[in-house]
Design a protein around this motif. Structure first.
Motif, PDB file in Angstrom:
ATOM      1  N   ALA A  81       0.754  -1.199  -0.224  1.00 26.06           N
ATOM      2  CA  ALA A  81      -0.245   0.147   0.126  1.00 26.06           C
ATOM      3  C   ALA A  81       0.912   1.891   0.169  1.00 26.06           C
ATOM      4  CB  ALA A  81      -0.869  -0.045   1.310  1.00 26.06           C
ATOM      5  N   TYR A 114       2.576   1.814  -3.500  1.00 28.39           N
ATOM      6  CA  TYR A 114       1.287   2.509  -4.394  1.00 28.39           C
ATOM      7  C   TYR A 114       0.857   3.430  -4.258  1.00 28.39           C
ATOM      8  CZ  TYR A 114      -3.691   2.821  -6.030  1.00 28.39           C
ATOM      9  OH  TYR A 114      -5.427   4.361  -6.517  1.00 28.39           O
ATOM     10  N   ALA A 115       0.936   3.923  -2.973  1.00 29.01           N
ATOM     11  CA  ALA A 115       0.455   5.897  -2.556  1.00 29.01           C
ATOM     12  C   ALA A 115       1.673   6.209  -3.413  1.00 29.01           C
ATOM     13  CB  ALA A 115       0.835   6.067  -1.312  1.00 29.01           C
ATOM     14  N   TYR A 144      -5.631  -0.380  -5.414  1.00 26.13           N
ATOM     15  CA  TYR A 144      -4.100  -1.126  -5.398  1.00 26.13           C
ATOM     16  C   TYR A 144      -5.637  -2.004  -4.369  1.00 26.13           C
ATOM     17  CZ  TYR A 144      -1.596  -2.901  -1.332  1.00 26.13           C
ATOM     18  OH  TYR A 144      -1.396  -4.192  -0.414  1.00 26.13           O
ATOM     19  N   THR A 150       0.444   9.432  -8.020  1.00 23.99           N
ATOM     20  CA  THR A 150      -0.369   9.225  -6.347  1.00 23.99           C
ATOM     21  C   THR A 150      -1.745   9.576  -6.885  1.00 23.99           C
ATOM     22  OG1 THR A 150       0.912  11.709  -6.592  1.00 23.99           O
ATOM     23  CG2 THR A 150       2.679   9.814  -6.496  1.00 23.99           C
ATOM     24  N   GLU A 151      -2.437   9.839  -7.242  1.00 24.55           N
ATOM     25  CA  GLU A 151      -3.915  10.095  -7.268  1.00 24.55           C
ATOM     26  C   GLU A 151      -4.357   8.948  -6.847  1.00 24.55           C
ATOM     27  OE1 GLU A 151      -7.709  12.179  -9.104  1.00 24.55           O
ATOM     28  OE2 GLU A 151      -5.653  12.328 -10.166  1.00 24.55           O
ATOM     29  N   ARG A 152      -5.056   8.962  -6.297  1.00 22.26           N
ATOM     30  CA  ARG A 152      -6.059   7.347  -5.498  1.00 22.26           C
ATOM     31  C   ARG A 152      -7.690   7.199  -6.237  1.00 22.26           C
ATOM     32  NH1 ARG A 152     -10.222   5.249  -2.100  1.00 22.26           N
ATOM     33  NH2 ARG A 152      -9.552   3.631  -1.700  1.00 22.26           N
TER      34      ARG A 152
END
Length: 282
Positions: free
Chosen positions: A38, A41-42, A51, A136-138
């Motif tokens: 995680a 991923y971030a 994710y 970096t945008e979720r």
């Protein structure tokens, strides 16, 4: 995104994402012992990727069935729907590069009944090497409609794995030193299932981190006895890298292999089951 290969190269994925039927992207980065996927991923992922946590969503809690038992279908389904997975939409999974956790996700989706799943060959490393952007945008949670229907791919239990080792071919996908019993960093005992053949997943890849050609993989597995002429199966430490072996085999056109989900983590936890060490006599 129709293709007979379970692998998708970077350029083909980039084109598919810009096309009329873009796939769902799943980031499933994971490493034995960390760091947590995680956080990676971030720090940067393929744009639009969701994710999915291997430990929490692609496996049930560890126990007598091993370190990564097959997940509860309800938990798996909820995670996949949140990521936008639908029955009629293609899916591409990726990890940091070696495709071990991506292969687990690929196999699970296929096992759960999804018919159009591929793995990004080379993973995030290949994407970055091609000069493509990361984000970096979720993305916001989505509302997919995929409902897992387990059993679309075959599995065996410990007894079935032992029978394959006796009557067919059972591949051990772990590193050679773990197969030989020289080291055992995580599981109760060292060694391997008697009769199993050492087939480390690292040999599926070329120096660039991508899968070897179909011809190279066919030759590799034929030398190990897994050419499809006899029943064969695969195990590893906990059912993760074993899926990498099945992915490599399918990319080479060899299908029909079965997974032993409990793998060595289950087998070695049962003192009644024998453990062999050293090389397979031959």
């Amino acid at each position: 995104m129709t293709s007979t290969s379970p692998l998708i190269p970077v350029d083909e994925l980039a084109a598919a994402l810009a096309g009329p039927r873009p796939p769902v992207l799943l980031d499933v980065r994971w490493q034995l012992g960390g760091p947590p996927g995680a956080g990676e991923y971030a720090a940067g992922h393929l744009p639009g990727a969701h994710y999915v946590d291997l430990d929490a969503e692609l496996a049930a809690p560890p126990g007598r069935a091993g370190r990564h038992p097959l997940p509860d279908p309800a938990v798996l389904g909820a995670a996949l729907r949140r990521a936008g997975v639908s029955a009629a939409r293609p899916v591409v999974v990726y990890d940091a590069g070696p495709a071990t956790s991506a292969a687990r996700a690929w196999w699970l989706l296929r096992w759960a009944g999804h018919g159009e799943v591929r793995v990004l060959d080379g993973g995030l490393a290949a994407w970055r090497a091609a000069g493509l952007a990361v984000s970096t945008e979720r993305p916001a949670d989505e509302a997919g409609d995929f409902a897992p229907a387990p059993g679309a791919l075959p599995t065996v239990d410990a007894d079935g794995a032992a029978e394959l080792a006796r009557k067919g071919v059972l591949l051990d996908a772990r590193a050679g030193e773990r197969y030989r019993g020289e080291v055992e960093p995580v599981d109760p005992r060292a060694g391997h299932i008697p009769g199993a053949v050492s087939a480390p997943t690292t040999d599926n890849l070329g120096p660039d981190g991508r899968f070897r050609s179909a011809a190279e993989l066919v030759a590799r597995f034929a030398a190990l006895g897994a050419d499809g002429s006899v029943p064969f199966g695969v195990y590893c430490g906990s059912g993760v890298t074993a899926a990498h072996e099945l992915l490599a085999l399918e990319s080479a056109g060899v299908t029909g292999g079965v997974l032993y989900p409990g793998s060595w983590s289950e087998w070695s936890g049962d003192p009644a089951r024998p453990a062999a060490t050293g090389e397979l006599p031959g």
